[in-house]
Enzyme design. Structure first.
Site, mmCIF file in Angstrom:
data_model
loop_
_atom_site.group_PDB
_atom_site.id
_atom_site.type_symbol
_atom_site.label_atom_id
_atom_site.label_comp_id
_atom_site.label_asym_id
_atom_site.label_seq_id
_atom_site.Cartn_x
_atom_site.Cartn_y
_atom_site.Cartn_z
ATOM 1 C CG ASP A 96 -1.844 1.170 1.293
ATOM 2 O OD1 ASP A 96 -2.591 1.349 0.315
ATOM 3 O OD2 ASP A 96 -1.840 1.921 2.291
ATOM 4 C CD GLU A 100 -2.373 1.948 -3.745
ATOM 5 O OE1 GLU A 100 -3.262 2.719 -4.119
ATOM 6 O OE2 GLU A 100 -1.616 2.224 -2.782
HETATM 7 C C1 OTU Z 1 -4.189 3.689 -0.625
HETATM 8 O O1 OTU Z 1 -4.486 4.653 -1.633
HETATM 9 C C2 OTU Z 1 -5.443 2.885 -0.393
HETATM 10 O O2 OTU Z 1 -5.815 2.210 -1.554
HETATM 11 C C3 OTU Z 1 -6.528 3.793 0.107
HETATM 12 O O3 OTU Z 1 -7.768 3.142 0.238
HETATM 13 C C4 OTU Z 1 -6.071 4.340 1.421
HETATM 14 O O4 OTU Z 1 -6.992 5.311 1.836
HETATM 15 C C5 OTU Z 1 -4.680 4.972 1.347
HETATM 16 O O5 OTU Z 1 -3.750 4.213 0.594
HETATM 17 C C6 OTU Z 1 -4.097 5.080 2.717
HETATM 18 O O6 OTU Z 1 -3.789 3.799 3.233
HETATM 19 O O7 OTU Z 1 -4.199 8.046 -2.318
HETATM 20 O O8 OTU Z 1 -6.638 7.732 -3.228
HETATM 21 O O9 OTU Z 1 0.030 6.325 -4.972
HETATM 22 O O10 OTU Z 1 -2.369 7.181 -4.238
HETATM 23 O O11 OTU Z 1 -1.767 4.665 -1.880
HETATM 24 C C7 OTU Z 1 -5.927 6.605 -2.843
HETATM 25 C C8 OTU Z 1 -0.537 5.699 -3.907
HETATM 26 C C9 OTU Z 1 -4.567 6.923 -2.344
HETATM 27 C C10 OTU Z 1 -1.719 6.448 -3.307
HETATM 28 C C11 OTU Z 1 -2.567 5.446 -2.689
HETATM 29 C C12 OTU Z 1 -3.706 5.819 -1.848
#
Ligand code: OTU
Length: 647
Positions: A294, A336
């Site tokens: 993540d 991700e």
């Molecule tokens: C991720 O997303 C998760 O998929 C989200 O659901 C979480 O809220 C977040 O992390 C915190 O844990 O900004 O709009 O480039 O863009 O990690 C989603 C990576 C997010 C980020 C991404 C983030």
């Protein structure tokens, strides 16, 4: 050893030789029959790389003897605790490291509670997953998290306790074993950029324990936060402006990239890396085969930069990868990184993340659906589609997050599209404001200063099914179904693992009820996280219903993929078929060649027979999707929104 110079392989071997006897002595009885020799062999192989990476991240001031020994101890303890079942899996995976590139792999993702109530419930639904041919199941974060605000589980209070409402750690282990037996790999998140503010480490920091204060980024005043913020981009501007949160009881500013209750870990502190490596191996030993890494871009922070995608973030992921290779080699990583297309690929290699979400494809698909045109996709995708050996994309249409228009701007300029205006067109289109729209989406994190916004909505609602059903428009219902299957047609056949957001296969629409739930209201991403509807799923058995058409359409795609070698991972060859509404690409493997064609227009479109012959096709061929043979004397006509896989 001179610690002012980078270590040589020889030096790292020496240091390993110093540590190994001590490790052996610590576990005199446990190492009997624990395949310790195999462990030591892996250590010999991967330790020098780990050592080198840590040296580069932490530099000469790093206490190698203390920290390296500590991490090796964590690896050894984990290995000793690892089930024999998982150790056999390690051996199998080492023999076939690229198992995820098989055309038999099909992924799905779901929230445990929304899909099946709890972990036991998920076990009961394995039959349903198998019916769809699922071999990879990503369950959304299921660990203990704060009551109330928990960012859908992405604020983790313990990586070793399942949320009591979903089950127990033992149930998770049993589920992973059962899934494995049924040929399904369990995928979980590794939320390692931040913990919740209720994690034990955060609680200790809140109580003034200095050792744990150093696990996070804390400042007594705004001097450093202000200096950092000069170059930072706000991620959740609606939730809080900037990247820091003031905690009155502490009297300190805490780094919170996402929500106020998600505290960024400070990886400049080697104790943090070591502690998280322990949590990672714990997850691996629970039977997790793939970790969704993540928020990887944010791991490392450096004053004067945007604190995204920094070199040290890459090195840290590689170091985690080495730890996995040593103590849980069956584990693979999926990155991700929802960032600029050129940055996304940098996380993908066998040394770092074997797999990555494919946001560029996702964004291009939505763009083509709105514009009924495949030109931008054809112009831009081929530039960055190829991945290093052994690596694959995870192709998806929707996930639990919003859709951000992460194009590479110069791709748009090159074909005469104005990026800013085009993004605004897409936002208007998917929120239903544009005249030509069939979508029912919503804006997310609209930033009035920059004009940026992202989109929320389920596949079905964005593809027009919600609107068409509401209006009772049979023709539009049919087109919405076709649109969904067209998009999934590409997801299933394009190089990489197809990932279904469970619910899409029965056309679940937006869930407006989330606004009545105080824990969800305020975060519009809940719009596209509807509770699974098992009554509607039952209707999949009636072929004339929307559910029946979608489910069987998806099932067919899943079967076509599994029955044809061409969909095994190889380079995808994009082709210009001479009609900008039609997107085309070849998949070729093991002597089989399949041409996929997708007509994004709401009207029939043609591809000339001359063009097809130039592409090496004969006059007669078979479309695997319609299950028909076709004779194209002068031209091939694709129905509105038709997807073909031509053999
Ligand atoms: C991720 O997303 C998760 O998929 C989200 O659901 C979480 O809220 C977040 O992390 C915190 O844990 O900004 O709009 O480039 O863009 O990690 C989603 C990576 C997010 C980020 C991404 C983030």
């Amino acid at each position: 050893m001179d610690t002012t110079l980078p270590p040589t392989i020889h030096e790292s071997r020496l240091s390993l030789q110093r540590v190994l006897p001590r490790l052996r002595k610590s576990f005199p009885t446990e190492i009997e029959g624990a395949e310790w020799a195999v462990f030591e062999e892996r250590l010999e192989q991967h330790f020098p790389v780990l050592f080198d990476l840590l040296w580069h991240v932490y530099g000469p001031s790093y206490d190698f003897f203390y920290h390296v020994e500590q991490i090796l101890r964590t690896c050894a303890e984990s290995w000793l605790e690892r089930d024999t079942d998982l150790k056999s899996l390690d051996a199998i995976r080492e023999g076939h490291p690229h198992w995820y590139q098989s055309n038999r792999v099909v992924g799905a993702m779901a929230y445990v509670d929304l899909f099946a109530g709890d972990l036991e419930g998920v076990r009961d639904k394995i039959g349903y997953l198998k019916e769809l041919g699922i071999t990879y199941l990503h369950l959304m974060p299921l660990f203990r998290s704060p009551d109330g605000d928990d960012d859908g589980g992405y604020a983790i209070s313990s990586y070793r306790e399942v949320d009591p409402e979903l089950g127990t750690m033992d149930e998770l282990r049993e589920l992973s074993a059962e899934l494995r037996q049924q040929g399904i790999s369990l995928v979980l998140d590794f939320v390692f950029n931040h913990t919740s503010d209720e994690h034990e480490w955060a609680m200790k920091a809140r109580a003034g324990d200095e050792e744990y204060e150093k696990f996070y980024w804390m400042y007594p005043d705004r001097t450093e936060p202000d200096a950092f913020e000069r170059t930072l981009r706000p991620i959740f501007p609606d939730a809080h402006p900037g990247s820091f949160t003031y905690r009155t009881a502490l009297g300190k500013w805490v780094w919170t990239t996402f929500n106020n209750f998600q505290w960024d870990l400070n990886y400049r502190n080697p104790d943090v890396f070591n502690a998280m490596a322990g949590e990672m191996l714990y997850l691996a030993n629970a039977g997790v085969e793939m970790l969704r890494m993540d928020a990887v871009p944010f791991l490392w922070k450096e004053m004067g930069t945007n604190c995204e995608n920094l070199e040290q973030a890459h090195m840290l992921i590689r170091a985690f990868n080495c730890v996995a290779r040593i103590a849980a080699p069956a584990l693979v990583f999926k990155s991700e990184a929802i960032v600029a297309p050129d940055e996304i690929k940098k996380y993908v290699s066998e040394d770092e993340c074997h797999l990555s979400y494919n946001p560029p494809l996702m964004v291009q698909l939505w763009n083509s659906i709105a514009s009924r045109n495949a030109s931008l996709m054809l112009h831009s995708l081929p530039k960055r589609f190829e991945l290093p050996h052994g690596c694959s994309w995870v192709n998806y249409l929707r996930c639990h997050d919003d859709i951000g228009w992460g194009f590479e701007d110069r791709d748009l300029w090159e074909i005469g599209i104005q990026p800013h205006d085009h993004r605004w067109f897409l936002n208007r289109f998917f929120t239903g404001e544009h005249d030509a729209s069939f979508s029912r989406g919503r804006l997310f994190q609209h930033n009035p200063v920059t004009g940026d916004a992202r989109i929320c909505g389920t596949t079905a609602s964005l593809c027009g099914l919600e609107k068409a059903l509401y209006e009772g428009d049979e023709h539009q219902i049919e087109y919405a179904v076709r649109r969904i299957l067209l998009l999934y047609g590409i997801i299933f056949t394009m190089g990489g693992i197809p990932l279904i957001y469970l619910g899409d296969e029965i056309g679940l629409a937006n869930d407006y009820d989330f606004e009545n739930d105080p824990e969800k209201a305020g975060d519009d991403r809940w719009l596209h996280r509807p509770p699974f509807d098992w009554d509607r799923a039952e209707r999949r058995k009636e072929p004339e219903t929307v559910e029946g058409k979608l489910f069987h359409g998806m099932l067919k795609l899943s079967q076509i993929r599994k029955n044809n070698q061409a969909f095994h991972e190889t380079l995808t060859e994009f082709v210009d078929v001479g009609n900008h509404h039609v997107f085309g690409y070849f998949r070729v493997h093991d002597g089989q060649s399949i041409l996929c064609l997708a007509n994004f227009n709401d009207h029939p479109e043609e591809v000339s027979a001359t063009r097809l012959r130039q592409l090496g096709l004969r006059k007669t061929f078979t479309d695997l999707v319609a299950g028909q043979s076709i004779v194209a004397t002068e031209k091939l006509v694709l129905e509105p929104l038709q997807f073909m896989a031509i053999l």
